[in-house]
Design a protein around this motif. Sequence first.
Motif, PDB file in Angstrom:
ATOM      1  N   ASP A   1       0.811  -1.220   0.000  1.00 31.02           N
ATOM      2  CA  ASP A   1       0.000   0.000   0.000  1.00 31.02           C
ATOM      3  C   ASP A   1       0.846   1.272   0.000  1.00 31.02           C
ATOM      4  O   ASP A   1       0.287   2.373   0.065  1.00 31.02           O
ATOM      5  CB  ASP A   1      -0.908   0.022   1.239  1.00 31.02           C
ATOM      6  N   VAL A   2       2.172   1.126  -0.055  1.00 31.61           N
ATOM      7  CA  VAL A   2       3.059   2.291   0.074  1.00 31.61           C
ATOM      8  C   VAL A   2       3.650   2.646  -1.298  1.00 31.61           C
ATOM      9  O   VAL A   2       4.488   1.915  -1.832  1.00 31.61           O
ATOM     10  CB  VAL A   2       4.203   2.005   1.071  1.00 31.61           C
ATOM     11  N   PRO A   3       3.224   3.779  -1.879  1.00 31.58           N
ATOM     12  CA  PRO A   3       3.868   4.229  -3.124  1.00 31.58           C
ATOM     13  C   PRO A   3       5.304   4.694  -2.825  1.00 31.58           C
ATOM     14  O   PRO A   3       5.543   5.425  -1.873  1.00 31.58           O
ATOM     15  CB  PRO A   3       3.000   5.411  -3.571  1.00 31.58           C
ATOM     16  N   VAL A   4       6.247   4.246  -3.645  1.00 33.83           N
ATOM     17  CA  VAL A   4       7.649   4.626  -3.497  1.00 33.83           C
ATOM     18  C   VAL A   4       8.174   5.080  -4.856  1.00 33.83           C
ATOM     19  O   VAL A   4       8.039   4.358  -5.848  1.00 33.83           O
ATOM     20  CB  VAL A   4       8.519   3.456  -2.973  1.00 33.83           C
ATOM     21  N   THR A   5       8.752   6.260  -4.885  1.00 33.27           N
ATOM     22  CA  THR A   5       9.357   6.775  -6.111  1.00 33.27           C
ATOM     23  C   THR A   5      10.875   6.665  -5.988  1.00 33.27           C
ATOM     24  O   THR A   5      11.451   7.125  -5.000  1.00 33.27           O
ATOM     25  CB  THR A   5       8.966   8.241  -6.354  1.00 33.27           C
ATOM     26  N   VAL A   6      11.514   6.066  -6.988  1.00 33.17           N
ATOM     27  CA  VAL A   6      12.958   5.816  -6.942  1.00 33.17           C
ATOM     28  C   VAL A   6      13.651   6.607  -8.049  1.00 33.17           C
ATOM     29  O   VAL A   6      13.254   6.555  -9.220  1.00 33.17           O
ATOM     30  CB  VAL A   6      13.273   4.317  -7.090  1.00 33.17           C
ATOM     31  N   TYR A   7      14.698   7.342  -7.664  1.00 32.41           N
ATOM     32  CA  TYR A   7      15.514   8.111  -8.607  1.00 32.41           C
ATOM     33  C   TYR A   7      16.916   7.512  -8.687  1.00 32.41           C
ATOM     34  O   TYR A   7      17.445   7.002  -7.697  1.00 32.41           O
ATOM     35  CB  TYR A   7      15.653   9.566  -8.140  1.00 32.41           C
ATOM     36  N   ASN A   8      17.506   7.618  -9.861  1.00 31.38           N
ATOM     37  CA  ASN A   8      18.902   7.214 -10.050  1.00 31.38           C
ATOM     38  C   ASN A   8      19.789   8.429  -9.781  1.00 31.38           C
ATOM     39  O   ASN A   8      19.874   9.344 -10.595  1.00 31.38           O
ATOM     40  CB  ASN A   8      19.125   6.704 -11.470  1.00 31.38           C
ATOM     41  N   GLY A   9      20.450   8.433  -8.621  1.00 28.40           N
ATOM     42  CA  GLY A   9      21.335   9.531  -8.255  1.00 28.40           C
ATOM     43  C   GLY A   9      22.799   9.165  -8.332  1.00 28.40           C
ATOM     44  O   GLY A   9      23.646   9.861  -7.773  1.00 28.40           O
TER      45      GLY A   9
END
Length: 556
Positions: A422-430
């Motif tokens: 139920d947890v939206p997670v946004t992942v970025y390539n840093g």
Amino acid sequence: MGRSSVRGGGAGRHRGGGGDRASDLGWDDSLYEGGDGRRLSTPPRQRSYVPGDDDDEYDDYEGEPPRKKRRWGLWLAATLAFLIFGTAGAGWLYYRHLNANLGKKPLNIGTGSQVDKKPPNAAGQSELNILLLGSDDRSSEANQKLGGARDTANQKPRADVQMLIHASADRSNMSVVSIPRDTMVNIPECQDPETDEVYPATYDRINTSLQHGGPGCTVATWTKMTGVHIDHFMMVEFEGVVSMADAVGGVPVCVNQNVYDKKSGLKLTAGTHDVVGKQALQWVRTRYAWGSDLGRAEAQHMYLNAMVRELKAGTKLTDPGQLMDLAEAATKALTVDPDLGTVKKLYDLGNDLKRVPTGRITMSTMPVLPDPNNPDVTLVENKPEAAKLWQLLRDDSAFDGKDKKKAKKKTAPTGTAHPTGDVPVTVYNGTGFNSEGPVPGRAAAVVASLQGLGYGQADTNSTPRPMADTSITYGSPEEQADALALAKAIGLPDRAVKEAKGTETVTLVVGADWRTGNTYPKTAGSEAPEKAPDSADLLNGEDDEKCMEVYAPYRW
């Protein structure tokens, strides 16, 4: 003020107790020959004279023949004091005229050397990083008169004095880091915005970075080395600096012995003196009398702290004409990035920085070691010690260690974590903040791993967000438990989890410290330092009891 009291009594502030700084370090007066005090051989921390090198940096004011590549430093103290305290009274009197005085250059012209700015904290506050640069440009007659070396007037200038100012997000403290000019560093590829000339990446003294397309390359060099996002730079030339010092009035400095440095022209009796104009310039340019470039940085820190204290005490800049003189001289001496390119913006910045208490300002010098390839001439970064400074800056933690209780204080999560699905997670390539470049597909790989852990709503965002450190941010207290649970699932320490205003979902930025694997590497997640290391030669803004120790050959 007429001060003449002797402070320090020879004890000074260097570790190892009282006595002669030179003898404490194992230096011997026999290293000097003749009457000019030129060093012929040197211990590791003292840079020696090399024929054809740039060590003879001073012309005295009685007509000493010009020599190459002079150095200076008064710009630093006068400029920062102007920004923090001097702008409010004079800034609006000649607004358009003063705006026209300001030079403007791009902020960062390095290839692959940008770091994403961190979002504001939960209170909407943002930390601020400003790089102060001192150029040895001698293209004008006034600069040649002050700096000498007319034969180098057509050469590209260098940034001989460099300091990074970090103001904490809540403006409760300020940390300042100097880097000695002869420190060897990796200078990234830079492109001159005016000529389009591309300067390849190289390994050279940090002061030469200015010659690779301008101040934007020096900003890029600092960014690559520290992992710190730099918001602004300010660069100052010789011209106008002495006028600024005259407008401000005397600044108290202290020496523990009579000092006479023929190279800079500085001559003072033991005790405290108010230096102004030419004498102030001599003070911050002096190096031989203090024993090393590190000593010169210490003297500059002392001068800057004293100026800030004097201005905060209200003893300076009470006359409108004096304020006008200061504003005129300061704007003529300044080159800034476009986002800082008006007097109003300088005025606003000054009012902002003025909130920092003097007692929470900490000066420091990056820990260095003798260069193994040229130990008598150049220096290199002491990486384990310097890394502590950079980590504190990136964590927005004070150098003085007074934030350690706040950092250790654990806030109990609001509620409990939701089911992972139920947890939206946004992942970025840093991972782009790395000499090897970004890891292609890194965000997608981490998303696949998270989905295997049950985070079915994890997804990537393709916007580049290069960062030195992996982090998790969340936008509301209700998401804190979810963010901490995510950190635990990937092995990320809790200190890397922070609330950030404007964050819409739990956000994971995979930094340059996590380039491979499904769990965060333990070595990268070691405990953050609580304060700056002693090797950084810390000096508190309220410390008015310190005296510069005079190296024995320069006493009289």
